[in-house]
Write a protein that holds these residues in place. Sequence first.
Motif, PDB file in Angstrom:
ATOM      1  N   THR A 282     -12.335  22.635   6.135  1.00 28.26           N
ATOM      2  CA  THR A 282     -12.174  21.239   6.531  1.00 28.26           C
ATOM      3  C   THR A 282     -13.078  20.345   5.699  1.00 28.26           C
ATOM      4  OG1 THR A 282     -11.642  21.877   8.807  1.00 28.26           O
ATOM      5  CG2 THR A 282     -12.381  19.609   8.444  1.00 28.26           C
ATOM      6  N   ALA A 283     -14.306  20.781   5.481  1.00 27.16           N
ATOM      7  CA  ALA A 283     -15.273  19.989   4.731  1.00 27.16           C
ATOM      8  C   ALA A 283     -14.813  19.745   3.303  1.00 27.16           C
ATOM      9  CB  ALA A 283     -16.636  20.686   4.738  1.00 27.16           C
TER      10      ALA A 283
ATOM     11  N   PRO B 224     -22.036  27.450   8.256  1.00 26.60           N
ATOM     12  CA  PRO B 224     -20.819  26.986   8.930  1.00 26.60           C
ATOM     13  C   PRO B 224     -19.711  28.023   8.828  1.00 26.60           C
ATOM     14  CG  PRO B 224     -21.723  25.262   7.537  1.00 26.60           C
ATOM     15  CD  PRO B 224     -22.461  26.526   7.213  1.00 26.60           C
ATOM     16  N   SER B 225     -18.776  27.984   9.763  1.00 31.22           N
ATOM     17  CA  SER B 225     -17.657  28.913   9.749  1.00 31.22           C
ATOM     18  C   SER B 225     -16.735  28.622   8.579  1.00 31.22           C
ATOM     19  CB  SER B 225     -16.878  28.805  11.062  1.00 31.22           C
ATOM     20  OG  SER B 225     -16.221  27.549  11.117  1.00 31.22           O
TER      21      SER B 225
ATOM     22  N   VAL C 258     -21.787  20.461   4.175  1.00 38.16           N
ATOM     23  CA  VAL C 258     -21.247  21.685   4.769  1.00 38.16           C
ATOM     24  C   VAL C 258     -20.796  22.666   3.695  1.00 38.16           C
ATOM     25  CG1 VAL C 258     -19.388  22.616   6.206  1.00 38.16           C
ATOM     26  CG2 VAL C 258     -20.582  20.530   6.908  1.00 38.16           C
TER      27      VAL C 258
ATOM     28  N   THR D  33     -13.568  28.057   8.722  1.00 35.82           N
ATOM     29  CA  THR D  33     -12.696  26.931   9.060  1.00 35.82           C
ATOM     30  C   THR D  33     -13.402  25.601   8.822  1.00 35.82           C
ATOM     31  OG1 THR D  33     -11.558  28.254  10.727  1.00 35.82           O
ATOM     32  CG2 THR D  33     -11.346  25.863  10.891  1.00 35.82           C
ATOM     33  N   THR D  34     -14.671  25.518   9.211  1.00 34.07           N
ATOM     34  CA  THR D  34     -15.429  24.288   9.019  1.00 34.07           C
ATOM     35  C   THR D  34     -15.578  23.972   7.543  1.00 34.07           C
ATOM     36  OG1 THR D  34     -16.680  24.689  11.048  1.00 34.07           O
ATOM     37  CG2 THR D  34     -17.612  23.119   9.494  1.00 34.07           C
ATOM     38  N   ARG D  35     -15.843  24.977   6.721  1.00 35.43           N
ATOM     39  CA  ARG D  35     -16.016  24.738   5.288  1.00 35.43           C
ATOM     40  C   ARG D  35     -14.696  24.342   4.639  1.00 35.43           C
ATOM     41  NH1 ARG D  35     -18.379  28.800   1.886  1.00 35.43           N
ATOM     42  NH2 ARG D  35     -19.067  27.052   0.603  1.00 35.43           N
TER      43      ARG D  35
ATOM     44  N   TRP E 163     -21.044  14.360   4.472  1.00 35.71           N
ATOM     45  CA  TRP E 163     -20.980  15.483   5.417  1.00 35.71           C
ATOM     46  C   TRP E 163     -20.232  16.669   4.808  1.00 35.71           C
ATOM     47  CZ3 TRP E 163     -16.425  17.575   7.377  1.00 35.71           C
ATOM     48  CH2 TRP E 163     -16.592  18.594   8.324  1.00 35.71           C
TER      49      TRP E 163
END
Length: 254
Positions: free
Chosen positions: A11-12, A4-5, A81, A7-9, A77
């Motif tokens: 957020t996670a 994952p990017s 991530v 940014t995604t991590r 989730w």
Amino acid sequence: MLTPSDTTRRTAVRVAGAGYVALFVLAIFANFVVKQGIVDPADAEATVAAIRAQEWLFRVGIAAFVLVFLIDVPVAWGLYVLFVPAGRARSLLAAWFRIVYTVFLGVGAVFMFLGLQIATGDFALGEQQAMLMLAAFDVAWYVGLIAFGVHLMLLGDIIIRSRIAPRFIGIVLAVAGCAYAADTLVHILVADYAAVADLMLAIVAIPSIVAELTFTIWLLLAGRRSSAVTRDDLIERTDVASPGRPLARETSGL
């Protein structure tokens, strides 16, 4: 397969951290304040009377369990991530075991609601039937907790191997997972669980509180820094290294 990017991590880890705080508060309220404060497994008459006298509080407790059921999904989730760089297959397996636990908690909440309906006279059934529904909640939750224990053991193993989080957190999570699983097995195998209830409470409570509180603090504070991987870390990787081919570099912890 790409990780994952950044940014995604980020957020996670924020979702997982906020979720853990909410779960901690809701679970303590629902289980210790409402359920254990109202339900007396040894006295059906007193339990039904207490539910009728505190019906609103009991309903709020059920709602808290339902919120735990819902919040656990984005938490699963977020953890998946966050720990994907340590191995997609292992991270996915840990997430699935948490989802299994969550489903059983949802089933348990249904039984608890049926117990409320019987206790308040919505069904033409007696006190013993109401207690049966509340006992069914316990059984569903215990079965779910063994899955939750496996989830913590897998999560602990991922942390110990990858060092994405401090190794100590991985160790205490794994110990807490073993304690949850052992407690469920004792519930099933020992006819007189009450005789060992105090011992099992200490075995479960001490490592689980230390583990999940420490992990929550790390998610809220250090987790954001450790999720900030560089672009060099976001490369293709497989779950198992090919012969002669090293795995991609792991992200570091604190």
